[in-house]
Design an enzyme around this catalytic site. Structure first.
Site, mmCIF file in Angstrom:
data_model
loop_
_atom_site.group_PDB
_atom_site.id
_atom_site.type_symbol
_atom_site.label_atom_id
_atom_site.label_comp_id
_atom_site.label_asym_id
_atom_site.label_seq_id
_atom_site.Cartn_x
_atom_site.Cartn_y
_atom_site.Cartn_z
ATOM 1 N N SER A 67 0.822 -1.204 0.000
ATOM 2 C CA SER A 67 0.000 0.000 0.000
ATOM 3 C C SER A 67 0.855 1.252 0.000
ATOM 4 O O SER A 67 1.503 1.524 -0.988
ATOM 5 C CB SER A 67 -1.046 0.043 1.101
ATOM 6 O OG SER A 67 -2.016 1.016 0.721
ATOM 7 N N HIS A 72 3.792 14.757 5.252
ATOM 8 C CA HIS A 72 3.761 16.177 4.926
ATOM 9 C C HIS A 72 4.335 16.896 6.139
ATOM 10 O O HIS A 72 3.925 16.607 7.271
ATOM 11 C CB HIS A 72 2.332 16.674 4.672
ATOM 12 C CG HIS A 72 1.575 15.824 3.699
ATOM 13 N ND1 HIS A 72 1.758 15.913 2.335
ATOM 14 C CD2 HIS A 72 0.673 14.849 3.894
ATOM 15 C CE1 HIS A 72 0.971 15.021 1.738
ATOM 16 N NE2 HIS A 72 0.307 14.367 2.665
ATOM 17 N N CYS A 87 -2.112 -3.332 3.512
ATOM 18 C CA CYS A 87 -3.238 -4.250 3.367
ATOM 19 C C CYS A 87 -2.897 -5.581 4.042
ATOM 20 O O CYS A 87 -1.751 -5.838 4.391
ATOM 21 C CB CYS A 87 -3.596 -4.443 1.903
ATOM 22 S SG CYS A 87 -2.317 -5.271 0.941
#
Length: 120
Positions: A67, A72, A87
């Protein structure tokens, strides 16, 4: 095809306060620690996108076979947001997600502002 029953993966999202703003402006350092984490936890990188902003903050997205990992940073606020999602296609990766997030919290020496876990 004989598949195991579906099991939702764990998506962990945190907002951290980080005193050392140098780590919030060092995208190369984040890439290096992430590469180390991927190797340690036997995860496969499909690709990575790095964007450094004019104020030296950065946003980075690692696309994984399992995944993704995204960050940020906001050095002007001493904060970052980070999400890790794996996942559970062939095994339960929930504990691995928690361990990976713990590795990042240690790297940033971060204090948790927000911490969410979503099974999806």
């Amino acid at each position: 095809m004989d598949l195991p029953p579906y099991s939702p993966g764990l998506h962990k999202l945190v907002t951290l306060h980080v005193d050392d703003t140098q780590k919030l402006t060092n995208s190369k350092g984040f890439v290096a620690i992430t590469d180390s984490i991927l190797e340690k936890f036997n995860l496969e990188k499909v690709g990575v996108i790095v964007h450094d902003f004019d104020n030296d903050s950065f946003t980075i997205s690692f696309c994984l076979k399992e995944s993704h990992i995204c960050i940020h940073t906001w050095p002007e606020y001493n904060q970052l947001t980070l999400d890790v999602y794996l996942c559970n296609y062939q095994q339960d990766n929930s504990q691995k997600v928690r361990q990976i997030m713990a590795e990042y919290i240690t790297y940033f020496e971060g204090a948790i502002i927000k911490d969410f876990e979503i099974n999806r």
